[in-house]
Design a protein around this motif. Structure first.
Motif, PDB file in Angstrom:
ATOM      1  N   SER A 196     -26.681  35.129  -5.148  1.00  0.00           N
ATOM      2  CA  SER A 196     -26.891  34.189  -4.051  1.00  0.00           C
ATOM      3  C   SER A 196     -28.352  34.187  -3.635  1.00  0.00           C
ATOM      4  O   SER A 196     -29.121  35.114  -3.939  1.00  0.00           O
ATOM      5  CB  SER A 196     -26.019  34.587  -2.850  1.00  0.00           C
ATOM      6  N   ALA A 197     -28.746  33.157  -2.911  1.00  0.00           N
ATOM      7  CA  ALA A 197     -30.108  33.095  -2.397  1.00  0.00           C
ATOM      8  C   ALA A 197     -30.392  34.274  -1.480  1.00  0.00           C
ATOM      9  O   ALA A 197     -31.489  34.846  -1.500  1.00  0.00           O
ATOM     10  CB  ALA A 197     -30.327  31.774  -1.655  1.00  0.00           C
ATOM     11  N   LYS A 227     -29.437  25.103 -13.461  1.00  0.00           N
ATOM     12  CA  LYS A 227     -30.432  24.321 -12.723  1.00  0.00           C
ATOM     13  C   LYS A 227     -29.945  23.946 -11.326  1.00  0.00           C
ATOM     14  O   LYS A 227     -30.730  23.905 -10.366  1.00  0.00           O
ATOM     15  CB  LYS A 227     -30.784  23.042 -13.492  1.00  0.00           C
ATOM     16  N   ARG A 228     -28.657  23.667 -11.198  1.00  0.00           N
ATOM     17  CA  ARG A 228     -28.127  23.224  -9.902  1.00  0.00           C
ATOM     18  C   ARG A 228     -28.354  24.288  -8.835  1.00  0.00           C
ATOM     19  O   ARG A 228     -28.811  23.998  -7.726  1.00  0.00           O
ATOM     20  CB  ARG A 228     -26.637  22.915 -10.035  1.00  0.00           C
ATOM     21  N   SER A 229     -28.039  25.532  -9.156  1.00  0.00           N
ATOM     22  CA  SER A 229     -28.231  26.617  -8.204  1.00  0.00           C
ATOM     23  C   SER A 229     -29.705  26.805  -7.867  1.00  0.00           C
ATOM     24  O   SER A 229     -30.076  27.029  -6.709  1.00  0.00           O
ATOM     25  CB  SER A 229     -27.649  27.919  -8.770  1.00  0.00           C
ATOM     26  N   LEU A 230     -30.557  26.718  -8.892  1.00  0.00           N
ATOM     27  CA  LEU A 230     -31.991  26.878  -8.668  1.00  0.00           C
ATOM     28  C   LEU A 230     -32.526  25.846  -7.682  1.00  0.00           C
ATOM     29  O   LEU A 230     -33.241  26.172  -6.736  1.00  0.00           O
ATOM     30  CB  LEU A 230     -32.748  26.747  -9.990  1.00  0.00           C
ATOM     31  N   LYS A 231     -32.178  24.587  -7.922  1.00  0.00           N
ATOM     32  CA  LYS A 231     -32.728  23.503  -7.112  1.00  0.00           C
ATOM     33  C   LYS A 231     -32.148  23.476  -5.703  1.00  0.00           C
ATOM     34  O   LYS A 231     -32.862  23.220  -4.722  1.00  0.00           O
ATOM     35  CB  LYS A 231     -32.473  22.162  -7.796  1.00  0.00           C
ATOM     36  N   ALA A 232     -30.853  23.751  -5.595  1.00  0.00           N
ATOM     37  CA  ALA A 232     -30.186  23.617  -4.303  1.00  0.00           C
ATOM     38  C   ALA A 232     -30.373  24.826  -3.405  1.00  0.00           C
ATOM     39  O   ALA A 232     -30.428  24.689  -2.172  1.00  0.00           O
ATOM     40  CB  ALA A 232     -28.691  23.357  -4.515  1.00  0.00           C
ATOM     41  N   GLU A 233     -30.473  26.030  -4.009  1.00  0.00           N
ATOM     42  CA  GLU A 233     -30.472  27.238  -3.196  1.00  0.00           C
ATOM     43  C   GLU A 233     -31.693  28.131  -3.409  1.00  0.00           C
ATOM     44  O   GLU A 233     -32.437  28.416  -2.467  1.00  0.00           O
ATOM     45  CB  GLU A 233     -29.208  28.058  -3.496  1.00  0.00           C
ATOM     46  N   ILE A 234     -31.891  28.577  -4.645  1.00  0.00           N
ATOM     47  CA  ILE A 234     -32.820  29.671  -4.900  1.00  0.00           C
ATOM     48  C   ILE A 234     -34.266  29.290  -4.638  1.00  0.00           C
ATOM     49  O   ILE A 234     -34.976  29.946  -3.850  1.00  0.00           O
ATOM     50  CB  ILE A 234     -32.658  30.200  -6.338  1.00  0.00           C
ATOM     51  N   LEU A 235     -34.755  28.253  -5.305  1.00  0.00           N
ATOM     52  CA  LEU A 235     -36.174  27.919  -5.197  1.00  0.00           C
ATOM     53  C   LEU A 235     -36.594  27.507  -3.785  1.00  0.00           C
ATOM     54  O   LEU A 235     -37.645  27.950  -3.306  1.00  0.00           O
ATOM     55  CB  LEU A 235     -36.530  26.842  -6.222  1.00  0.00           C
ATOM     56  N   PRO A 236     -35.805  26.687  -3.061  1.00  0.00           N
ATOM     57  CA  PRO A 236     -36.197  26.388  -1.673  1.00  0.00           C
ATOM     58  C   PRO A 236     -36.247  27.633  -0.795  1.00  0.00           C
ATOM     59  O   PRO A 236     -37.169  27.778   0.024  1.00  0.00           O
ATOM     60  CB  PRO A 236     -35.093  25.422  -1.201  1.00  0.00           C
ATOM     61  N   ALA A 237     -35.279  28.551  -0.983  1.00  0.00           N
ATOM     62  CA  ALA A 237     -35.262  29.772  -0.173  1.00  0.00           C
ATOM     63  C   ALA A 237     -36.450  30.671  -0.502  1.00  0.00           C
ATOM     64  O   ALA A 237     -37.089  31.230   0.406  1.00  0.00           O
ATOM     65  CB  ALA A 237     -33.950  30.524  -0.402  1.00  0.00           C
ATOM     66  N   GLN A 240     -39.725  29.202   0.940  1.00  0.00           N
ATOM     67  CA  GLN A 240     -39.827  29.419   2.382  1.00  0.00           C
ATOM     68  C   GLN A 240     -40.170  30.870   2.692  1.00  0.00           C
ATOM     69  O   GLN A 240     -41.015  31.154   3.545  1.00  0.00           O
ATOM     70  CB  GLN A 240     -38.510  29.035   3.068  1.00  0.00           C
ATOM     71  N   TRP A 241     -39.536  31.801   1.981  1.00  0.00           N
ATOM     72  CA  TRP A 241     -39.816  33.239   2.183  1.00  0.00           C
ATOM     73  C   TRP A 241     -41.269  33.556   1.843  1.00  0.00           C
ATOM     74  O   TRP A 241     -41.948  34.278   2.581  1.00  0.00           O
ATOM     75  CB  TRP A 241     -38.877  34.068   1.311  1.00  0.00           C
ATOM     76  N   MET A 242     -41.742  33.015   0.739  1.00  0.00           N
ATOM     77  CA  MET A 242     -43.125  33.252   0.321  1.00  0.00           C
ATOM     78  C   MET A 242     -44.111  32.721   1.371  1.00  0.00           C
ATOM     79  O   MET A 242     -45.131  33.358   1.666  1.00  0.00           O
ATOM     80  CB  MET A 242     -43.373  32.592  -1.028  1.00  0.00           C
ATOM     81  N   VAL A 270     -43.350  25.800  -9.082  1.00  0.00           N
ATOM     82  CA  VAL A 270     -44.732  25.997  -8.665  1.00  0.00           C
ATOM     83  C   VAL A 270     -44.812  26.229  -7.156  1.00  0.00           C
ATOM     84  O   VAL A 270     -45.511  27.132  -6.674  1.00  0.00           O
ATOM     85  CB  VAL A 270     -45.597  24.790  -9.067  1.00  0.00           C
ATOM     86  N   GLN A 271     -44.061  25.447  -6.397  1.00  0.00           N
ATOM     87  CA  GLN A 271     -44.067  25.588  -4.941  1.00  0.00           C
ATOM     88  C   GLN A 271     -43.521  26.947  -4.511  1.00  0.00           C
ATOM     89  O   GLN A 271     -43.939  27.501  -3.485  1.00  0.00           O
ATOM     90  CB  GLN A 271     -43.237  24.465  -4.314  1.00  0.00           C
ATOM     91  N   ALA A 272     -42.603  27.501  -5.301  1.00  0.00           N
ATOM     92  CA  ALA A 272     -42.024  28.805  -4.971  1.00  0.00           C
ATOM     93  C   ALA A 272     -42.939  29.959  -5.356  1.00  0.00           C
ATOM     94  O   ALA A 272     -42.704  31.096  -4.926  1.00  0.00           O
ATOM     95  CB  ALA A 272     -40.668  28.958  -5.666  1.00  0.00           C
TER      96      ALA A 272
END
Length: 282
Positions: A196-197, A227-237, A240-242, A270-272
């Motif tokens: 999970s994120a 990819k779905r999990s990456l885009k929806a949960e992991i990379l945005p989280a 933001q943490w970074m 890249v944003q993450a």
């Protein structure tokens, strides 16, 4: 109970980066993430020590201290593995072996005292339970896949972080492809299983709290397998943490070449904080 976790020496190949590491005053590229995760599964009332033979020599005193020596290794480490097993046998210290090498070639290691194969989240608790009862079996296997949402945070406290060029984190296991040169689907399945994120952020936070700053390697078999999990949960989280932590890490990972077809995913990575992707072209 005294447990010595031993990570065998990597041979002097491209993958060891032995000579390049001297220029940055490091001993190894990545820590033994599997053994550090195993250490967190082992009961907290058991004493644990770690020897990464790429960092420090394994001494006779290390072996003599232990009730059990745990070894995890990849196939490329076989020479060092065989030497460690022989040394433990000579000291009458029992060996517990697991990881990709032993799971793939367990028939060649029947002389090892205990084989804890497949994924440790499933098979190691059975061994621990039997040890407590005084009746540990020779072999523990499972046809099931582990639920990564139950995987603990690695035991970073056992590690000398400053000796490594980067730290490691695992978000997923498995790969949807079936390349004939790769054994990942056999070892970890075709359906990528993910954390999970919140888990990923907890692991990043743990690295941060242990003082790490710098490169973090997402060691996933194929980072973009889901990819779905990456885009929806992991990379945005992660992004933001970074941002909140003022970008303490830079990330690298490995992925299949179809990543190049997804501009949105590359932009989100890249944003993450990702700046390197290893693509295997066989």
């Amino acid at each position: 109970m005294k447990i010595l976790l031993v990570y065998p020496r990597n041979p002097d190949t491209f993958w060891s980066f032995k000579h390049a590491l001297k220029f940055i005053f490091k001993k190894a590229t990545n820590p033994p993430l599997g053994l550090l995760t195993v250490a967190s599964i082992i009961p907290s009332d058991w004493e644990k020590r770690l020897v990464d033979m790429n960092i420090n020599a394994l001494t006779d005193r290390d072996i003599e201290w232990a009730d059990y020596v745990f070894i995890s290794a990849a196939t490329i480490q076989r020479k060092s593995v065989d030497q460690v097993i022989a040394r433990c046998k000579a000291k009458n210290v029992k060996v517990v072996a697991g990881g990709p090498l032993f799971t793939s070639l367990h028939d060649e290691y029947e002389h090892v005292d205990h084989l804890v194969l497949n994924e440790a989240e499933i098979t190691l608790p059975g061994f621990v339970s039997d040890v407590r009862k005084g009746v540990p079996a020779h072999k523990y296997t499972s046809a099931e896949w582990a639920d990564l949402r139950e995987t603990p945070v690695p035991a970073w406290g056992l590690l000398r972080m400053k000796k490594y060029a980067s730290m490691s984190i695992q978000y997923s296991r498995g790969c949807p492809f079936d390349c004939d040169f790769c054994d990942i689907p056999l070892l970890y399945g075709h359906r990528p299983r993910v954390k999970s994120a919140n888990q990923v952020l907890t692991e990043l936070e743990s690295l941060y709290d242990h003082g790490w700053r710098g490169v973090v390697f997402f060691v996933d078999d194929n980072f973009i397998g889901n990819k779905r999990s990456l885009k929806a949960e992991i990379l945005p989280a992660v992004a933001q943490w970074m941002k909140e932590k003022k970008h303490p890490f830079t990330f690298l990972t490995q992925a299949s070449v179809n990543l190049a077809d997804d501009e949105e995913l590359m932009s989100m990575m890249v944003q993450a904080g990702f700046n390197t992707v290893f693509v295997g072209i066989e």
